[in-house]
Design a protein around this motif. Structure first.
Motif, mmCIF file in Angstrom:
data_model
loop_
_atom_site.group_PDB
_atom_site.id
_atom_site.type_symbol
_atom_site.label_atom_id
_atom_site.label_comp_id
_atom_site.label_asym_id
_atom_site.label_seq_id
_atom_site.Cartn_x
_atom_site.Cartn_y
_atom_site.Cartn_z
ATOM 1 N N ILE A 278 0.866 -1.179 0.000
ATOM 2 C CA ILE A 278 0.000 0.000 0.000
ATOM 3 C C ILE A 278 0.901 1.226 0.000
ATOM 4 C CG2 ILE A 278 -0.169 0.078 2.532
ATOM 5 C CD1 ILE A 278 -3.063 1.084 2.144
ATOM 6 N N GLY A 279 0.452 2.283 -0.661
ATOM 7 C CA GLY A 279 1.279 3.481 -0.709
ATOM 8 C C GLY A 279 0.599 4.619 -1.420
ATOM 9 N N VAL A 280 1.398 5.620 -1.743
ATOM 10 C CA VAL A 280 0.897 6.793 -2.450
ATOM 11 C C VAL A 280 1.804 7.059 -3.643
ATOM 12 C CG1 VAL A 280 -0.193 7.879 -0.452
ATOM 13 C CG2 VAL A 280 2.231 8.318 -0.931
ATOM 14 N N SER A 281 1.252 7.735 -4.641
ATOM 15 C CA SER A 281 2.040 8.133 -5.800
ATOM 16 C C SER A 281 1.802 9.603 -6.084
ATOM 17 C CB SER A 281 1.662 7.301 -7.030
ATOM 18 O OG SER A 281 0.345 7.597 -7.457
ATOM 19 N N SER A 282 2.802 10.231 -6.655
ATOM 20 C CA SER A 282 2.691 11.611 -7.114
ATOM 21 C C SER A 282 2.939 11.592 -8.614
ATOM 22 C CB SER A 282 3.715 12.506 -6.416
ATOM 23 O OG SER A 282 3.619 13.833 -6.886
ATOM 24 N N THR A 283 1.912 11.949 -9.388
ATOM 25 C CA THR A 283 1.937 11.784 -10.837
ATOM 26 C C THR A 283 1.718 13.112 -11.538
ATOM 27 O OG1 THR A 283 0.894 9.633 -10.495
ATOM 28 C CG2 THR A 283 0.974 10.442 -12.743
ATOM 29 N N SER A 284 2.498 13.333 -12.595
ATOM 30 C CA SER A 284 2.288 14.497 -13.454
ATOM 31 C C SER A 284 1.909 14.022 -14.839
ATOM 32 C CB SER A 284 3.551 15.364 -13.521
ATOM 33 O OG SER A 284 4.605 14.641 -14.132
ATOM 34 N N LEU A 285 1.125 14.842 -15.558
ATOM 35 C CA LEU A 285 0.683 14.486 -16.899
ATOM 36 C C LEU A 285 1.034 15.582 -17.895
ATOM 37 C CD1 LEU A 285 -2.941 13.036 -16.448
ATOM 38 C CD2 LEU A 285 -0.796 11.788 -16.610
ATOM 39 N N LYS A 286 1.409 15.141 -19.097
ATOM 40 C CA LYS A 286 1.556 16.051 -20.229
ATOM 41 C C LYS A 286 0.952 15.370 -21.448
ATOM 42 C CE LYS A 286 5.618 18.785 -18.954
ATOM 43 N NZ LYS A 286 6.980 19.214 -19.365
ATOM 44 N N PHE A 287 0.188 16.156 -22.213
ATOM 45 C CA PHE A 287 -0.476 15.596 -23.385
ATOM 46 C C PHE A 287 0.193 16.087 -24.657
ATOM 47 C CE2 PHE A 287 -3.720 15.068 -20.173
ATOM 48 C CZ PHE A 287 -4.330 13.875 -20.528
ATOM 49 N N LEU B 166 -3.727 7.016 -4.127
ATOM 50 C CA LEU B 166 -3.539 5.790 -3.371
ATOM 51 C C LEU B 166 -3.225 4.647 -4.335
ATOM 52 C CD1 LEU B 166 -3.820 4.231 -0.626
ATOM 53 C CD2 LEU B 166 -6.198 3.806 -1.282
ATOM 54 N N VAL B 167 -2.237 3.823 -3.985
ATOM 55 C CA VAL B 167 -1.927 2.624 -4.762
ATOM 56 C C VAL B 167 -1.956 1.420 -3.826
ATOM 57 C CG1 VAL B 167 -0.558 3.796 -6.525
ATOM 58 C CG2 VAL B 167 0.573 2.967 -4.480
ATOM 59 N N VAL B 168 -2.510 0.324 -4.298
ATOM 60 C CA VAL B 168 -2.554 -0.920 -3.530
ATOM 61 C C VAL B 168 -2.209 -2.064 -4.471
ATOM 62 C CG1 VAL B 168 -4.270 -0.109 -1.854
ATOM 63 C CG2 VAL B 168 -5.025 -1.195 -3.974
ATOM 64 N N GLY B 169 -1.721 -3.169 -3.906
ATOM 65 C CA GLY B 169 -1.405 -4.295 -4.763
ATOM 66 C C GLY B 169 -0.703 -5.411 -4.019
ATOM 67 N N ALA B 170 -0.042 -6.262 -4.788
ATOM 68 C CA ALA B 170 0.667 -7.421 -4.258
ATOM 69 C C ALA B 170 2.155 -7.300 -4.572
ATOM 70 C CB ALA B 170 0.101 -8.710 -4.854
ATOM 71 N N LEU B 171 2.940 -8.205 -3.995
ATOM 72 C CA LEU B 171 4.379 -8.192 -4.199
ATOM 73 C C LEU B 171 4.891 -9.625 -4.235
ATOM 74 C CD1 LEU B 171 7.052 -5.928 -2.610
ATOM 75 C CD2 LEU B 171 7.275 -8.390 -2.331
ATOM 76 N N PHE B 172 5.779 -9.901 -5.206
ATOM 77 C CA PHE B 172 6.419 -11.209 -5.308
ATOM 78 C C PHE B 172 7.913 -10.977 -5.508
ATOM 79 C CE2 PHE B 172 2.110 -11.525 -6.925
ATOM 80 C CZ PHE B 172 1.603 -12.603 -6.215
ATOM 81 N N GLU C 24 5.759 -6.481 -8.823
ATOM 82 C CA GLU C 24 4.862 -5.790 -7.891
ATOM 83 C C GLU C 24 3.633 -5.236 -8.617
ATOM 84 O OE1 GLU C 24 5.433 -2.613 -4.187
ATOM 85 O OE2 GLU C 24 6.952 -2.798 -5.739
ATOM 86 N N PRO C 25 2.644 -6.068 -8.944
ATOM 87 C CA PRO C 25 1.430 -5.548 -9.595
ATOM 88 C C PRO C 25 0.668 -4.613 -8.654
ATOM 89 C CG PRO C 25 1.144 -7.853 -8.969
ATOM 90 C CD PRO C 25 2.576 -7.519 -8.728
ATOM 91 N N LEU C 26 0.324 -3.429 -9.170
ATOM 92 C CA LEU C 26 -0.338 -2.399 -8.361
ATOM 93 C C LEU C 26 -1.555 -1.860 -9.105
ATOM 94 C CD1 LEU C 26 2.815 -0.349 -7.258
ATOM 95 C CD2 LEU C 26 1.541 -1.959 -5.833
ATOM 96 N N PHE C 27 -2.516 -1.405 -8.330
ATOM 97 C CA PHE C 27 -3.699 -0.738 -8.881
ATOM 98 C C PHE C 27 -3.708 0.690 -8.368
ATOM 99 C CE2 PHE C 27 -8.089 0.688 -8.219
ATOM 100 C CZ PHE C 27 -8.558 0.640 -9.527
ATOM 101 N N SER C 28 -3.955 1.636 -9.282
ATOM 102 C CA SER C 28 -3.977 3.034 -8.867
ATOM 103 C C SER C 28 -5.132 3.762 -9.537
ATOM 104 C CB SER C 28 -2.661 3.735 -9.235
ATOM 105 O OG SER C 28 -2.583 3.971 -10.629
ATOM 106 N N THR C 29 -5.620 4.766 -8.856
ATOM 107 C CA THR C 29 -6.612 5.688 -9.424
ATOM 108 C C THR C 29 -6.010 7.088 -9.372
ATOM 109 O OG1 THR C 29 -7.683 6.025 -7.279
ATOM 110 C CG2 THR C 29 -8.543 4.265 -8.686
ATOM 111 N N GLU C 30 -6.144 7.824 -10.454
ATOM 112 C CA GLU C 30 -5.572 9.168 -10.535
ATOM 113 C C GLU C 30 -6.639 10.169 -10.934
ATOM 114 O OE1 GLU C 30 -2.402 9.146 -13.337
ATOM 115 O OE2 GLU C 30 -1.556 7.257 -12.603
#
Length: 422
Positions: A219-228, A245-251, A267-273
């Motif tokens: 579990i964690g957090v991400s800081s994301t920037s976007l450019k189009f 917020l990011v959540v996921g599993a780890l192998f 480390e597959p993760l799921f995130s919403t931005e």
């Protein structure tokens, strides 16, 4: 949130600088001098070619380290690990040189390893290189487009000549016909020793597995920037960074018998931005103010090769590098445009909807972190990971496509915590 991520990176950096890696690398061990007497103290743990060339030893933690070559001492070792003995080894060209070889099995028939080469020794005699040779000399023997290469049986003849007085099970020998995997060779040598002299048969690092898989949750957090790019309305907008917020599993895959320091982490993760962007366009007749809201749900699939810098009783700081790929599960771009005319007291509002036009991306990634030991089978992990550049596979499909396409200049910073069970 930006301040939190920055503070975390500074804490991790300070942690690595505060710990003396050279001191932590020395472990209880011994050296055996050529005269036969044994000195106990501390030996530096090393991997790779250096451990076969020399030994760094000191009598106590405060003493200066002394370096011994294979010509100066008979053997050295670390408590709980395989010892290294000084032997004259010959390479594939026949050249001989004294090196430290790792003891894999000791007995009537002994097995040693130097780098990737395996050597057999029977009854204290000369070390014999175990290798597979082929007739592949650059001139193919082929039928049609299929090249045929014949594998020599010299390695099997050598094995059989050394084990003729107490033959080993045939199914073990069959595994050595085409490939010399260390676990298979160890099984043959052990089987022979158990038959010939069962009381004199020692295999080192038996408690360390060839393959270990750590599984956990993240579990964690991400800081994301976007450019189009491509779409003028979106490429002209300035988007704020988004904290998510990011959540996921780890192998985590490792081979403790071969290396304590290298591992591969998936480390597959799921995130919403959610991002907001604004742009203003002015000309002689009107001013157009645009507001964009971008929402994205992603499945992230980073793969990292990790290297542990050193290990203490509780901490294992590491750095890693690899490739991160991802798949956009869903996306939406809602744009609101407010138009004010300069020559008339008029204004109007337009709303448009679109989505991100590509699904898959790839990006190089790097990480720094530390594992924190909880128990023999449990550990926690703190990690700071950075991605730069999303290498998009596709682009606008037709002229006038209104979808948004991300440029390659996108940056993501992740701060995650994981709980792992080995």
């Amino acid at each position: 949130m930006k301040q939190t991520l920055l503070a975390a990176s500074l804490v991790l950096s300070a942690l690595f600088l505060a710990l003396d890696s050279s001191a932590q690398a020395f472990r209880p061990g011994f050296v055996v001098r050529t005269e036969g007497d044994t000195l106990h103290g501390f030996v530096k743990y090393r991997e790779g070619q250096s451990k076969h060339s020399s030994c760094l030893f000191k009598t106590d933690n405060e003493a200066d380290a002394m370096e011994y070559s294979a010509n100066a001492i008979a053997a050295y070792g670390i408590a709980g690990d395989a010892p290294y003995v000084s032997r004259e080894v010959r390479d594939t060209t026949g050249a001989a040189e004294k090196k430290f070889v790792e003891s894999l099995v000791l007995g009537r028939l002994s097995l040693y390893q130097h780098l990737r080469a395996l050597y057999l020794q029977k009854d204290g005699g000369e070390l014999k290189l175990l290798q597979i040779t082929t007739d592949d000399t650059g001139v193919p023997s082929s039928t049609g487009d299929i090249k045929t290469v014949t594998t020599s049986t010299q390695h099997l003849i050598l094995m059989n000549s050394l084990t003729y007085d107490c033959p080993v099970p045939e199914q073990l020998m069959l595994k050595l016909q085409k490939k010399l995997n260390a676990p298979d060779v160890i099984a043959v040598v052990r089987a022979y020793n158990n038959c010939a002299e069962p009381e004199n048969n020692v295999t080192f690092k038996e408690d360390k597995p060839w393959l270990s898989i750590g599984k956990g949750i993240t579990i964690g957090v991400s800081s994301t920037s976007l450019k189009f790019m491509h779409t003028p309305e979106l490429s002209a907008a300035s988007f704020t960074s988004s904290q998510n917020l990011v959540v996921g599993a780890l192998f985590n895959f490792s081979s403790p018998k071969k290396s304590e320091r290298l591992s591969v982490q998936f480390e597959p993760l799921f995130s919403t931005e959610k991002h907001t962007g604004h742009a203003v366009k002015e000309n002689f007749s009107y001013t157009r103010t645009s507001s964009h809201t971008v929402e994205v749900k992603r499945l992230l699939l980073p793969i990292l090769v990790q290297y542990n810098m050193f290990t203490t009783k509780t901490l294992s700081p590491y750095f890693g590098a690899g490739l991160s790929s991802g798949y956009g599960l869903s996306s939406s771009i809602v744009s609101e445009h407010e138009i004010k005319y300069t020559s008339k007291d008029l204004q109007r509002t337009e709303t448009s909807k679109s989505e991100i036009g590509h699904k898959v991306y790839f990006s190089p990634t790097a990480a720094v972190g530390t594992k924190i030991r909880i128990s023999q089978r449990q550990e926690a992990m703190l990690q700071l990971r950075y991605e730069h550049g999303r290498y998009i596979q596709d682009g606008p499909s037709v002229s006038g496509d209104r979808n948004g396409y991300l440029s390659e200049d996108n940056k993501v910073l992740y701060l995650t915590a994981s709980y792992i069970i080995k």
